[in-house]
Scaffold this motif. Sequence first.
Motif, mmCIF file in Angstrom:
data_model
loop_
_atom_site.group_PDB
_atom_site.id
_atom_site.type_symbol
_atom_site.label_atom_id
_atom_site.label_comp_id
_atom_site.label_asym_id
_atom_site.label_seq_id
_atom_site.Cartn_x
_atom_site.Cartn_y
_atom_site.Cartn_z
ATOM 1 N N GLN A 100 9.459 22.840 -35.624
ATOM 2 C CA GLN A 100 10.910 22.982 -35.485
ATOM 3 C C GLN A 100 11.526 23.629 -36.719
ATOM 4 N N ILE A 101 10.962 23.335 -37.885
ATOM 5 C CA ILE A 101 11.443 23.990 -39.112
ATOM 6 C C ILE A 101 11.166 25.487 -39.041
ATOM 7 N N PHE A 102 9.940 25.841 -38.692
ATOM 8 C CA PHE A 102 9.589 27.259 -38.588
ATOM 9 C C PHE A 102 10.441 27.984 -37.551
ATOM 10 N N ASP A 103 10.898 27.249 -36.536
ATOM 11 C CA ASP A 103 11.639 27.851 -35.435
ATOM 12 C C ASP A 103 13.150 27.737 -35.619
ATOM 13 N N HIS A 104 13.589 27.236 -36.778
ATOM 14 C CA HIS A 104 15.023 27.028 -36.996
ATOM 15 C C HIS A 104 15.751 28.367 -37.144
ATOM 16 N N VAL A 105 17.019 28.382 -36.769
ATOM 17 C CA VAL A 105 17.807 29.607 -36.773
ATOM 18 C C VAL A 105 17.925 30.175 -38.183
ATOM 19 N N TRP A 106 18.012 29.328 -39.224
ATOM 20 C CA TRP A 106 18.100 29.815 -40.609
ATOM 21 C C TRP A 106 16.825 30.544 -40.997
ATOM 22 N N MET A 107 15.686 30.005 -40.564
ATOM 23 C CA MET A 107 14.410 30.647 -40.851
ATOM 24 C C MET A 107 14.311 31.986 -40.108
ATOM 25 N N LYS A 108 14.711 31.984 -38.847
ATOM 26 C CA LYS A 108 14.621 33.206 -38.041
ATOM 27 C C LYS A 108 15.476 34.321 -38.629
ATOM 28 N N LYS A 109 16.629 33.944 -39.171
ATOM 29 C CA LYS A 109 17.501 34.948 -39.769
ATOM 30 C C LYS A 109 16.802 35.665 -40.918
ATOM 31 N N GLN A 130 22.552 22.864 -41.823
ATOM 32 C CA GLN A 130 22.013 22.206 -40.630
ATOM 33 C C GLN A 130 20.515 21.949 -40.762
ATOM 34 N N LEU A 131 19.793 22.881 -41.373
ATOM 35 C CA LEU A 131 18.357 22.694 -41.562
ATOM 36 C C LEU A 131 18.078 21.531 -42.503
ATOM 37 N N ILE A 132 18.800 21.481 -43.616
ATOM 38 C CA ILE A 132 18.607 20.370 -44.561
ATOM 39 C C ILE A 132 18.954 19.043 -43.900
ATOM 40 N N GLN A 133 20.058 19.007 -43.170
ATOM 41 C CA GLN A 133 20.468 17.773 -42.501
ATOM 42 C C GLN A 133 19.472 17.356 -41.421
ATOM 43 N N GLY A 134 18.858 18.343 -40.765
ATOM 44 C CA GLY A 134 17.876 18.034 -39.733
ATOM 45 C C GLY A 134 16.593 17.448 -40.304
ATOM 46 N N ILE A 135 16.310 17.740 -41.575
ATOM 47 C CA ILE A 135 15.115 17.218 -42.228
ATOM 48 C C ILE A 135 15.379 15.865 -42.876
ATOM 49 N N LEU A 136 16.510 15.735 -43.544
ATOM 50 C CA LEU A 136 16.810 14.508 -44.290
ATOM 51 C C LEU A 136 17.402 13.436 -43.372
ATOM 52 N N LYS A 137 16.574 12.935 -42.471
ATOM 53 C CA LYS A 137 16.934 11.844 -41.570
ATOM 54 C C LYS A 137 16.268 10.557 -42.047
ATOM 55 N N TYR A 138 17.009 9.453 -42.006
ATOM 56 C CA TYR A 138 16.454 8.173 -42.455
ATOM 57 C C TYR A 138 15.250 7.775 -41.612
ATOM 58 N N ASN A 139 15.374 7.938 -40.304
ATOM 59 C CA ASN A 139 14.275 7.616 -39.391
ATOM 60 C C ASN A 139 13.294 8.788 -39.359
ATOM 61 N N PRO A 140 12.039 8.574 -39.800
ATOM 62 C CA PRO A 140 11.067 9.686 -39.821
ATOM 63 C C PRO A 140 10.884 10.348 -38.459
ATOM 64 N N ALA A 141 11.033 9.579 -37.380
ATOM 65 C CA ALA A 141 10.827 10.121 -36.039
ATOM 66 C C ALA A 141 11.923 11.118 -35.666
ATOM 67 N N GLU A 142 13.061 11.050 -36.335
ATOM 68 C CA GLU A 142 14.181 11.929 -36.021
ATOM 69 C C GLU A 142 14.170 13.213 -36.843
ATOM 70 N N ARG A 143 13.287 13.298 -37.839
ATOM 71 C CA ARG A 143 13.230 14.488 -38.665
ATOM 72 C C ARG A 143 12.638 15.660 -37.891
ATOM 73 N N SER A 178 15.184 39.532 -41.757
ATOM 74 C CA SER A 178 15.542 40.259 -42.971
ATOM 75 C C SER A 178 14.318 40.776 -43.701
ATOM 76 N N TYR A 179 13.235 39.973 -43.726
ATOM 77 C CA TYR A 179 12.021 40.357 -44.447
ATOM 78 C C TYR A 179 10.982 41.023 -43.542
ATOM 79 N N GLY A 180 11.286 41.177 -42.270
ATOM 80 C CA GLY A 180 10.339 41.808 -41.359
ATOM 81 C C GLY A 180 9.099 40.972 -41.130
ATOM 82 N N ILE A 181 9.266 39.651 -41.010
ATOM 83 C CA ILE A 181 8.130 38.729 -40.881
ATOM 84 C C ILE A 181 7.850 38.431 -39.414
ATOM 85 N N ASP A 182 6.591 38.572 -39.038
ATOM 86 C CA ASP A 182 6.130 38.136 -37.725
ATOM 87 C C ASP A 182 5.483 36.763 -37.917
ATOM 88 N N LEU A 183 6.166 35.700 -37.507
ATOM 89 C CA LEU A 183 5.718 34.340 -37.794
ATOM 90 C C LEU A 183 4.330 34.053 -37.252
#
Length: 474
Positions: A326-335, A308-321, A339-344
């Motif tokens: 939003q990348i930093f706040d994505h669920v994959w990143m949060k997971k 989902q993260l890759i698909q959310g980035i690879l959008k043809y329309n730059p405005a839709e990327r 795991s690494y104990g990171i405070d963003l």
Amino acid sequence: MNQVCSYKYCTSKTVLELGYICSACQIMRYCSQKCKDNDWTLSHKNNCRPYQPKSKTELNDSASTLKSIRRSAEDFEIIIKDNKMELGKGSYGCVKLVKDRQNGQMYAMKVMNKKQIFEYCSVENLKREIKIQRRLQHPHITKLFHYFEDKENVFLILELAENGSLFSYIRKRRRLPENEAFVYFFQTCLGIDYLHKKNIIHRDLKPENLLLDKSGNIKVCDFGWSAETTQNGVRRTFCGTLDYMAPEMLTNKPYSFSLDIWCLGILLYELIHGFAPFKGRTENEKCNNIVKMATIDYDPTLSTEAKQLIQGILKYNPAERLSMNQIFDHVWMKKHYKSYGIDLRSYMYKEEKQNDVSSRSISPQNEDIMSRSFVKNTNQNSNGDLKTLSKSSNYPIQQNVNNNSKSTACSNYNQEDDFKTRVSRVSQRQQMAQGLREIQGPQQRQEELGFMDKVFSAFGCLSRDKQQSQSHNY
């Protein structure tokens, strides 16, 4: 002893004392305030160079900037490692391992031949690269310490990244598990986010331009195609590397910061799969697949969140990327933060203090570790995940999460010469644009199928599988 007033039109025949000094350069001396004001108005204001006092800090190369004392190639000793005099090669020269004769510090010296620079009309690229990189102070961006020139070459003294490029590491590992890919992706995002907040677009983001330091942490490098812009500004220059080119680049449309975000999506895909998502038997076909957004094949074991993260980035329309936030706040990143104990919050926009070298340390510097390792001094929790080694560091500790009990450590790692690479040098934009119009046309004759192969080959913008004979970028 009589002295001469710095104002060349001064009418005083004899001057006993020059008591009026330029407050900026502290060099020009005048017999009167009138001469000082006249000289400033007529010429000196265009030539005045502010006085830069030499401090103890400037004599310490580890804290030096381009305002420090002038250096030359003779100040650095070339070190031969593994019977090689070069760390790598690029379009205009090579990179050598050197030691500062003054303090013993190790650096990477990028040597660029002036003849080649002029031949490919890249003088402005070089000026831009130096201008931009001298401004940058970030743990995940390669630091430029000095630059100088002689009759034949231009030299850049850069921060040394002992473990070579991320591209070579991916090729050696084939592909990376998601938890390890996260670390490289996250650190790259931090570097790119910093650039964007400085109103800089990298424009050639790819694994070849991501280096690994002694502890295995990312260092974004090669700012030859980078450009300064405004948050609302756009650019039109055709540049980059085919595998990572966004649709707007290939269709000659204006672009902005979202160009780098597209590259981040390609990077994440490649980290996990081992190759870029858009394929083609020819450069022509690959270009068309990017422009037409051909279906991307994903590994069946890839997590839903990563896809989902890759698909959310690879959008043809730059405005839709997805945006950087939003990348930093994505669920994959949060997971993986968990795991690494990171405070963003403690990572965002961390610009190091100019003279605080210790603030650039991302992970503990273990003198006995000469190669990357993800498994040294780690503690597992009940789920098999590894906690960060240090709570005092503001930056992530490079380590691996247990993946089916297999270590991803890479001991005695060296950058291999036989790895193929992608080259981003592009010139003759009008001819390139003509080639792009060819691939955008509705019909193509069979004999023209290899047109883009020839164009990209001529201008050094081939994909990896076509660049077997090309040298390495540092």
